[in-house]
Design a protein around this motif. Structure first.
Motif, PDB file in Angstrom:
ATOM      1  N   ASP A 214      23.810 -39.266 -15.714  1.00  0.00           N
ATOM      2  CA  ASP A 214      24.850 -38.341 -15.256  1.00  0.00           C
ATOM      3  C   ASP A 214      25.567 -38.969 -14.066  1.00  0.00           C
ATOM      4  O   ASP A 214      24.977 -39.165 -12.999  1.00  0.00           O
ATOM      5  N   SER A 215      26.865 -39.274 -14.234  1.00  0.00           N
ATOM      6  CA  SER A 215      27.622 -39.931 -13.152  1.00  0.00           C
ATOM      7  C   SER A 215      27.799 -39.016 -11.950  1.00  0.00           C
ATOM      8  O   SER A 215      28.149 -39.483 -10.862  1.00  0.00           O
ATOM      9  N   TYR A 216      27.567 -37.717 -12.110  1.00  0.00           N
ATOM     10  CA  TYR A 216      27.590 -36.770 -10.993  1.00  0.00           C
ATOM     11  C   TYR A 216      26.401 -37.022 -10.061  1.00  0.00           C
ATOM     12  O   TYR A 216      26.459 -36.767  -8.866  1.00  0.00           O
ATOM     13  N   ILE A 217      25.312 -37.562 -10.632  1.00  0.00           N
ATOM     14  CA  ILE A 217      24.116 -37.895  -9.857  1.00  0.00           C
ATOM     15  C   ILE A 217      24.179 -39.322  -9.356  1.00  0.00           C
ATOM     16  O   ILE A 217      23.826 -39.615  -8.210  1.00  0.00           O
ATOM     17  N   ASN A 218      24.629 -40.217 -10.211  1.00  0.00           N
ATOM     18  CA  ASN A 218      24.599 -41.627  -9.842  1.00  0.00           C
ATOM     19  C   ASN A 218      25.659 -42.396 -10.609  1.00  0.00           C
ATOM     20  O   ASN A 218      25.745 -42.296 -11.827  1.00  0.00           O
ATOM     21  N   ASN A 219      26.482 -43.165  -9.898  1.00  0.00           N
ATOM     22  CA  ASN A 219      27.553 -43.916 -10.532  1.00  0.00           C
ATOM     23  C   ASN A 219      27.011 -45.135 -11.272  1.00  0.00           C
ATOM     24  O   ASN A 219      25.927 -45.649 -10.973  1.00  0.00           O
ATOM     25  N   THR A 220      27.779 -45.608 -12.218  1.00  0.00           N
ATOM     26  CA  THR A 220      27.392 -46.769 -13.014  1.00  0.00           C
ATOM     27  C   THR A 220      27.079 -47.965 -12.112  1.00  0.00           C
ATOM     28  O   THR A 220      27.878 -48.330 -11.256  1.00  0.00           O
ATOM     29  N   GLY A 221      25.924 -48.557 -12.328  1.00  0.00           N
ATOM     30  CA  GLY A 221      25.543 -49.745 -11.578  1.00  0.00           C
ATOM     31  C   GLY A 221      25.040 -49.469 -10.185  1.00  0.00           C
ATOM     32  O   GLY A 221      24.571 -50.378  -9.497  1.00  0.00           O
ATOM     33  N   GLY A 222      25.122 -48.218  -9.718  1.00  0.00           N
ATOM     34  CA  GLY A 222      24.725 -47.901  -8.353  1.00  0.00           C
ATOM     35  C   GLY A 222      23.342 -47.286  -8.281  1.00  0.00           C
ATOM     36  O   GLY A 222      22.729 -46.938  -9.286  1.00  0.00           O
TER      37      GLY A 222
END
Length: 732
Positions: A41-49
């Motif tokens: 979920d990109s709301y929790i964690n961005n791609t690659g981060g």
């Protein structure tokens, strides 16, 4: 504008932990499971981060004794897609001993060299020769005295972390269960700071990293994951209580352009915009024009907030120090005025970026990178994000979407703050980041190129799509049969595990290949297909037309007038319509391009039985020469002339194969499979060539790919035969 999706922006996230699925996993598999949940979920964690870790007892391969090992997400990994090889493994006790070395170097007063040198020391701590490089966040995980650690970039938590009264807000949200650490560059010193804070506050469950994100821990893995979810939801609930809805960002300044008109305007301006930002490095685009994004771009405070830029280090490494906000009124100004505003805005942006670089550089700084923005905000129309390929531009859009959410939350409860410019520069031009860029493999031959393949539903076109994707291209697969085009895109993407590939309401979110219907004899159809390609990728660089029509003669070898017209409409006029329509895109981009048209050996071999087809292909050969003159010097136009390619060709259905076998008096059994019958016919055609080899799809795709690429950058107006050596087709 429908603003229903802009209310109650900060949502609650549910725990996805499944005890049955987690049961029985080994410690590393369990870490992968936890990581994938957090990364989904990109709301929790961005791609690659973000990163995750587990401290596990492992057997030392030399002594055979038990040793504590830190398994942590390695450099360059992505939590959503991470598998076991994406995790580094290090002896925990050796990592702790590095603190003595660091303090010794720190006492010399050379803190930055000491910080950077620690990453080189991690290799000396490697467990079991694991080749995965540890990330710079390794000390954060090692120095926290708990078995399991999650470091994430949740939108609602970063909103609090970037507010100018963040520590006070933190107390309102979490009480005493979370502590605060002011902004520090990720690395060894931050790890030591976290260790110190936990020693002083042993009952806390997590720490907010100022301007950055969240880190939390537990001695039970499920508890660690669910602590992450709980802390994120507390921040989200608090922000939703203060959510300003339609009044966010100071309320509306402009209205969004209606969707249909918006797409028309974007299709007109995107090629121009792509050409402007691609003057140093060519880019692929992603358009985002959902309600939430448009609400921000159209708001009163958008210019001010855009100028501040992003805060989370992962964000601005993708989005640069700030986006370009285009000063344009969508209700009062024209497209020409928009283009003028883009041109002047980019000119100022490049000056600002050069000043930012020169004001903060030091003697060891790498050379200045491309000064063009990777995020452009256009009132009324939306956000355009840029990257070296479609995947990267989508991630850039994802990151700035997260930044919009962060600003939304921070501005609802306080004032949003960005990183100081020097800190931002030190991250962007960090020697370790530069080293990571230098370690990246060279870009593929067709990286940064958008290629439209017309006739991609079968035969040469279908094989060509796969070949171009393998070479790093971004491909629009077009075909009269839209379902066949979509199937081609879907098959390729399924094989390489990337994105989505079919047309839909959100075509701008497409993957590296998209399938679309297109009738090249209908100019409106070509225009519609090109508009969708432009919305998906920002423009078009190269075109390969493999579509063709073979009108089947009657029993006496004749075709009627309608079939003649259809042959010339597809094989000649259709190629011209495509070139004419893409020509306007090439003009707007002002970038180099290439076009390859598939003709036929029949174009120069006179014979009985296929007059309409042969003469239309002969006309196509001359069309190539005319277009080469018409589109020079920016665009090259060439052709490929295959002998008959039976393999996979839609022009060779079973009935035509049988008719040809009968015509050439080749023995066959009507019970044989179509594939076997095609092979017999291909062998017959091969017997008439000098090489005696069947003409294959791979040979055709290699020729087309070579002509599209830079390998033939000084070749235009020519037709390359791939016919096995037909003496009747020799140049004369």
């Amino acid at each position: 504008m429908n603003t229903s999706t802009t209310k109650k922006y900060f949502r609650q996230v549910e725990s996805k932990w499944d005890d049955q699925e987690a049961k029985g996993k080994d410690p590393l598999a369990s870490l992968v499971y936890r990581s994938n949940l957090l990364g989904s979920d990109s709301y929790i964690n961005n791609t690659g981060g973000g990163n995750t870790s587990s401290k596990v007892m492992e057997k030392d391969p030399i002594s055979g004794e038990e040793a504590e090992v830190l398994w942590v997400k390695g450099s360059g990994g992505d939590l959503r897609t991470a598998t076991k090889p994406n995790f580094a493994s290090l002896y925990q006790q050796k990592l702790l001993k590095l603190q003595d070395i660091y303090h010794g170097m720190e006492n010399t007063g050379l803190k930055t060299p000491a910080e950077d040198s620690m990453t080189e020391m991690y290799a000396h701590c490697t467990y079991n020769l694991n080749p995965r490089a540890p990330s710079i966040d390794t000390p954060l995980h090692s120095f926290i005295p708990y078995k399991f650690v999650d470091h994430t970039h949740p939108v609602p938590v970063i909103a609090i972390a970037t507010a100018d009264n963040g520590p006070e807000l933190m107390r309102e949200v979490y009480g005493d269960e979370v502590e605060w650490v002011d902004w520090m560059r990720p690395g060894f010193e931050l790890g030591l700071k976290l260790q110190e804070v936990i020693e002083k506050n042993p009952d806390i469950r997590g720490i907010i990293l100022g301007g950055h994100g969240l880190i939390n821990w537990a001695d039970d893995e499920k508890e660690c994951y669910e602590t992450s979810i709980e802390l994120i939801n507390k921040a989200a609930a608090y922000l939703n209580e203060h959510e300003r809805g339609e009044e966010s960002f100071g309320g509306s300044r402009y209205d969004a352009v209606e969707e249909e008109q918006r797409r028309d305007m974007l299709a007109e301006v995107l090629p121009f915009l792509r050409g402007q930002v691609s003057q140093e490095n060519q880019f692929i685009g992603t358009v985002q024009d959902d309600d939430v994004t448009l609400q921000f771009i159209n708001a009163e405070d958008a210019p001010r907030l855009a100028e501040l830029g992003t805060s989370c280090p992962d964000h601005f490494l993708r989005t640069k120090i700030k986006p370009l906000y285009v000063d344009w009124n969508p209700q009062q100004e024209s497209i020409d005025e928009l283009k003028s505003a883009i041109r002047s805005g980019l000119e100022q942006y490049r000056k600002d970026y050069a000043a930012y670089y020169n004001d903060h550089r030091d003697e060891d700084s790498p050379d200045m990178r491309d000064p063009n923005p990777t995020v452009i905000l256009i009132p009324g129309l939306g956000m355009v994000a840029w990257g070296k390929n479609k995947s990267e531009s989508r991630v850039t859009a994802e990151f700035y979407t997260a930044a919009i959410g962060v600003m939304r939350g921070a501005e609802s409860v306080a004032n949003y703050t960005a990183l100081p410019k020097q800190e931002a520069y030190d991250i962007e031009y960090w020697a370790l980041e530069e080293a990571k860029l230098q370690r990246m493999p060279p870009e593929s031959e067709l990286s940064r190129q958008v290629i439209a393949v017309v006739g991609a539903g079968s035969g040469i076109g279908k094989a060509l799509v796969r070949r171009l994707i393998e070479e790093g291209g971004t491909v629009a697969a077009l075909d009269l049969d839209s379902e066949a085009a979509e199937a081609t895109a879907r098959e390729v993407l399924d094989d390489i595990g990337m994105g989505i590939g079919v047309a839909g309401s959100d075509i701008s979110g497409s993957g590296d290949v998209i399938g679309l219907g297109c009738d090249i004899t209908d100019r409106d159809s070509v225009q519609e297909a090109l508009q969708q390609v432009i919305i998906a990728y920002g423009g078009v660089d190269n075109v390969a037309v493999t579509a063709g029509l073979y009108p089947t003669p009657d029993e006496e070898g004749h075709v009627d007038d309608a079939a003649w017209d259809r042959a010339f409409a597809v094989n000649v006029k259709g190629n011209y319509i495509v070139a004419d329509e893409v020509g306007s895109v090439w003009d707007a981009q002002n970038l180099k391009g290439s076009m390859v048209i598939t003709t036929s050996a029949n174009a120069v071999v006179a014979k009985a039985g296929s007059l309409a087809y042969d003469t239309s292909k002969s006309a196509a050969n001359h069309l190539i020469r005319e277009l080469a003159i018409e589109l020079a010097p920016r665009v090259r136009v060439n052709g490929v002339a295959p002998a008959t390619v039976v393999e996979g060709s839609s022009m060779f259905p079973r009935e035509r194969v049988i008719a040809s076998l009968t015509k050439y008096e080749i023995d066959f059994d009507r019970e044989e499979s179509t594939a076997d019958l095609r092979e017999k016919l291909a062998d017959f055609y091969a017997s008439r060539t000098l090489t005696k080899q069947p003409i294959t799809l791979d040979q055709q795709t290699e020729a087309i790919y070579s002509l599209l690429s830079s390998r033939y950058e000084n070749t235009t107006g020519h037709v390359l035969p791939v016919d096995g050596g037909l003496r009747d087709a020799f140049l004369r």
